[in-house]
Design a protein around this motif. Structure first.
Motif, PDB file in Angstrom:
ATOM      1  N   ASP A  88     -19.311 -33.642 -25.865  1.00 39.58           N
ATOM      2  CA  ASP A  88     -19.370 -33.147 -26.853  1.00 39.58           C
ATOM      3  C   ASP A  88     -19.291 -31.550 -26.874  1.00 39.58           C
ATOM      4  O   ASP A  88     -19.743 -30.984 -25.826  1.00 39.58           O
ATOM      5  N   SER A  89     -18.621 -31.041 -27.813  1.00 38.71           N
ATOM      6  CA  SER A  89     -18.746 -29.549 -27.982  1.00 38.71           C
ATOM      7  C   SER A  89     -19.170 -28.635 -29.076  1.00 38.71           C
ATOM      8  O   SER A  89     -19.128 -29.390 -30.006  1.00 38.71           O
ATOM      9  N   ARG A  90     -20.105 -27.920 -29.095  1.00 35.45           N
ATOM     10  CA  ARG A  90     -20.739 -26.869 -30.089  1.00 35.45           C
ATOM     11  C   ARG A  90     -20.443 -25.591 -29.970  1.00 35.45           C
ATOM     12  O   ARG A  90     -20.281 -24.815 -29.163  1.00 35.45           O
ATOM     13  N   PRO A  91     -20.110 -25.162 -31.295  1.00 36.83           N
ATOM     14  CA  PRO A  91     -20.078 -25.592 -32.463  1.00 36.83           C
ATOM     15  C   PRO A  91     -19.015 -26.369 -33.129  1.00 36.83           C
ATOM     16  O   PRO A  91     -19.030 -26.952 -34.396  1.00 36.83           O
ATOM     17  N   SER A  92     -17.911 -26.617 -32.146  1.00 37.30           N
ATOM     18  CA  SER A  92     -16.586 -27.307 -32.917  1.00 37.30           C
ATOM     19  C   SER A  92     -16.918 -28.679 -33.191  1.00 37.30           C
ATOM     20  O   SER A  92     -15.963 -29.246 -33.999  1.00 37.30           O
ATOM     21  N   ASP A  93     -17.879 -29.414 -32.579  1.00 34.50           N
ATOM     22  CA  ASP A  93     -18.112 -31.030 -32.870  1.00 34.50           C
ATOM     23  C   ASP A  93     -16.619 -31.823 -32.410  1.00 34.50           C
ATOM     24  O   ASP A  93     -16.572 -32.683 -32.842  1.00 34.50           O
ATOM     25  N   ASP A  94     -15.977 -31.223 -31.538  1.00 29.61           N
ATOM     26  CA  ASP A  94     -15.053 -32.030 -30.787  1.00 29.61           C
ATOM     27  C   ASP A  94     -15.540 -32.649 -29.483  1.00 29.61           C
ATOM     28  O   ASP A  94     -16.183 -32.207 -28.688  1.00 29.61           O
ATOM     29  N   VAL A  95     -15.127 -33.969 -29.348  1.00 30.10           N
ATOM     30  CA  VAL A  95     -15.622 -34.772 -28.241  1.00 30.10           C
ATOM     31  C   VAL A  95     -14.392 -34.715 -27.608  1.00 30.10           C
ATOM     32  O   VAL A  95     -13.180 -34.529 -27.526  1.00 30.10           O
ATOM     33  N   GLY A  96     -14.599 -35.252 -26.059  1.00 33.99           N
ATOM     34  CA  GLY A  96     -13.689 -35.244 -25.176  1.00 33.99           C
ATOM     35  C   GLY A  96     -13.815 -36.123 -23.959  1.00 33.99           C
ATOM     36  O   GLY A  96     -14.894 -36.732 -23.711  1.00 33.99           O
ATOM     37  N   MET A  97     -12.917 -36.439 -23.199  1.00 35.92           N
ATOM     38  CA  MET A  97     -12.868 -37.319 -21.986  1.00 35.92           C
ATOM     39  C   MET A  97     -11.940 -36.753 -20.970  1.00 35.92           C
ATOM     40  O   MET A  97     -10.859 -36.216 -21.167  1.00 35.92           O
ATOM     41  N   VAL A  98     -12.408 -36.580 -19.878  1.00 38.77           N
ATOM     42  CA  VAL A  98     -11.855 -35.898 -18.529  1.00 38.77           C
ATOM     43  C   VAL A  98     -11.844 -37.009 -17.346  1.00 38.77           C
ATOM     44  O   VAL A  98     -12.996 -37.333 -17.326  1.00 38.77           O
ATOM     45  N   GLN A  99     -10.779 -37.263 -16.940  1.00 40.19           N
ATOM     46  CA  GLN A  99     -10.721 -38.026 -15.775  1.00 40.19           C
ATOM     47  C   GLN A  99     -10.219 -37.292 -14.518  1.00 40.19           C
ATOM     48  O   GLN A  99      -8.923 -36.644 -14.717  1.00 40.19           O
ATOM     49  N   THR A 100     -10.850 -37.507 -13.155  1.00 40.55           N
ATOM     50  CA  THR A 100     -10.335 -36.494 -12.226  1.00 40.55           C
ATOM     51  C   THR A 100     -10.370 -37.719 -10.993  1.00 40.55           C
ATOM     52  O   THR A 100     -11.402 -38.314 -10.729  1.00 40.55           O
ATOM     53  N   GLY A 101      -9.348 -37.475  -9.912  1.00 39.40           N
ATOM     54  CA  GLY A 101      -9.653 -38.396  -8.947  1.00 39.40           C
ATOM     55  C   GLY A 101      -8.451 -37.664  -7.842  1.00 39.40           C
ATOM     56  O   GLY A 101      -7.483 -36.945  -8.237  1.00 39.40           O
ATOM     57  N   MET A 102      -8.432 -38.387  -6.700  1.00 37.56           N
ATOM     58  CA  MET A 102      -7.386 -38.150  -5.708  1.00 37.56           C
ATOM     59  C   MET A 102      -6.181 -38.923  -5.649  1.00 37.56           C
ATOM     60  O   MET A 102      -6.421 -39.951  -6.068  1.00 37.56           O
ATOM     61  N   ILE A 103      -5.306 -38.286  -5.481  1.00 36.19           N
ATOM     62  CA  ILE A 103      -3.851 -38.698  -5.721  1.00 36.19           C
ATOM     63  C   ILE A 103      -3.615 -39.798  -4.599  1.00 36.19           C
ATOM     64  O   ILE A 103      -3.939 -39.478  -3.426  1.00 36.19           O
ATOM     65  N   GLY A 104      -3.143 -40.988  -5.012  1.00 32.32           N
ATOM     66  CA  GLY A 104      -2.943 -42.068  -4.495  1.00 32.32           C
ATOM     67  C   GLY A 104      -4.195 -42.967  -3.929  1.00 32.32           C
ATOM     68  O   GLY A 104      -4.205 -44.270  -3.414  1.00 32.32           O
ATOM     69  N   ARG A 105      -5.367 -42.334  -4.394  1.00 30.76           N
ATOM     70  CA  ARG A 105      -6.801 -43.335  -4.076  1.00 30.76           C
ATOM     71  C   ARG A 105      -7.241 -43.570  -5.324  1.00 30.76           C
ATOM     72  O   ARG A 105      -8.131 -44.649  -5.733  1.00 30.76           O
ATOM     73  N   ALA A 106      -7.422 -42.757  -6.430  1.00 30.91           N
ATOM     74  CA  ALA A 106      -8.035 -43.048  -7.730  1.00 30.91           C
ATOM     75  C   ALA A 106      -7.047 -42.956  -8.760  1.00 30.91           C
ATOM     76  O   ALA A 106      -6.870 -41.830  -9.492  1.00 30.91           O
ATOM     77  N   PRO A 107      -6.270 -44.097  -9.203  1.00 28.75           N
ATOM     78  CA  PRO A 107      -5.636 -44.025 -10.328  1.00 28.75           C
ATOM     79  C   PRO A 107      -6.111 -43.642 -11.625  1.00 28.75           C
ATOM     80  O   PRO A 107      -7.470 -44.176 -11.856  1.00 28.75           O
TER      81      PRO A 107
END
Length: 258
Positions: A49-68
């Motif tokens: 969550d972000s303040r004061p913007s009230d925008d929510v988010g999703m981030v996904q990170t992984g290694m190429i070839g191992r974590a689709p």
């Protein structure tokens, strides 16, 4: 080599804190961690969550070839995505429920809702939610994009704003980066992307900043409220086409959407 819990912690730190090189130089939201999910493939997924913007988010990170990466339906809210990629015994962040609005998914009735940060590890994402393709610096991730810069040596820093695409306020900014710099390269050879919104004073305020390590890919979504938005990109090798003999390469693509 798996994306270890230690690396996951580093990724969260990079997500929630600005780079030391630029700390204090940009107006920034306060990021609040809603959930940290770690998968057996090494994929790390955070909801914020972000303040004061009230925008929510999703981030996904992984290694190429191992974590689709997880493929989200364009019409799904972050709550629907969270319910799809977590088992029933994992609590649901209340902020995601609030952001979804009315007509809540029926499966939410079987889940515990909490106002505390959620952490869960050893997860397995449903096969239906995981991308079956292989990340590459010349392959598009999204079904449609507003910008799509394939990885080439010497790719210059750039920014994209909603004013570049009709000037309409948009609800979400989506950004995808693949750092194809070889595995084992120095951690300083990162690819960076930042997401901003434009406040009532006309200033761009940062509410996402991440450094993607060599041989990793990352997808970020931020939004909730219709507003003007901006996404910026640069890299740790200063766009030098000679870095690593031309092997320092990253791709970037993204979109603004309602």
């Amino acid at each position: 080599m798996r994306f270890s819990p230690a690396l996951a912690a580093i990724a969260v730190t990079l997500l929630l804190a600005p780079s030391p090189a630029i700390a204090g130089t940009e107006e920034s939201d306060t990021e609040i961690l809603l959930a940290q999910l770690d998968y057996t493939t090494g994929l790390s997924v955070t909801f914020t969550d972000s303040r004061p913007s009230d925008d929510v988010g999703m981030v996904q990170t992984g290694m190429i070839g191992r974590a689709p990466l997880i493929v989200r339906d364009n019409g799904d809210s972050l709550l629907q995505t969270f319910l799809e990629i977590t088992p029933p015994d994992v609590a649901v962040p209340r902020r995601l429920v609030e952001d979804h609005g009315a007509d809540l998914p029926p499966e939410l009735a079987r889940r515990r809702i909490t106002g505390d940060p959620v952490t869960a590890g050893g997860l397995t994402a449903p096969a239906s939610a995981v991308n079956s393709g292989t990340a590459a610096c010349n392959v598009s991730w999204y079904s449609w994009t507003l910008w799509d810069d394939a990885g080439v040596p010497g790719l210059a820093p750039t920014s994209y704003t909603t004013f570049d695409f009709g000037g309409f306020k948009e609800r979400y900014a989506d950004s995808h980066v693949i750092n194809c710099t070889p595995q084992g390269s120095p951690s300083t050879l990162w690819a960076r992307h930042r997401i901003y919104y434009r406040n009532a004073l006309g200033n761009y305020v940062k509410h996402f900043d991440s450094l993607v390590p060599p041989w990793h890919h990352q997808e970020a979504t931020k939004g909730s409220i219709k507003r003007h938005r901006k996404v910026s990109y640069d890299d740790g090798w200063n766009s030098s086409p000679n870095c690593g003999g031309g092997t320092c390469v990253y791709s970037r693509e993204g979109r603004f959407r309602s």
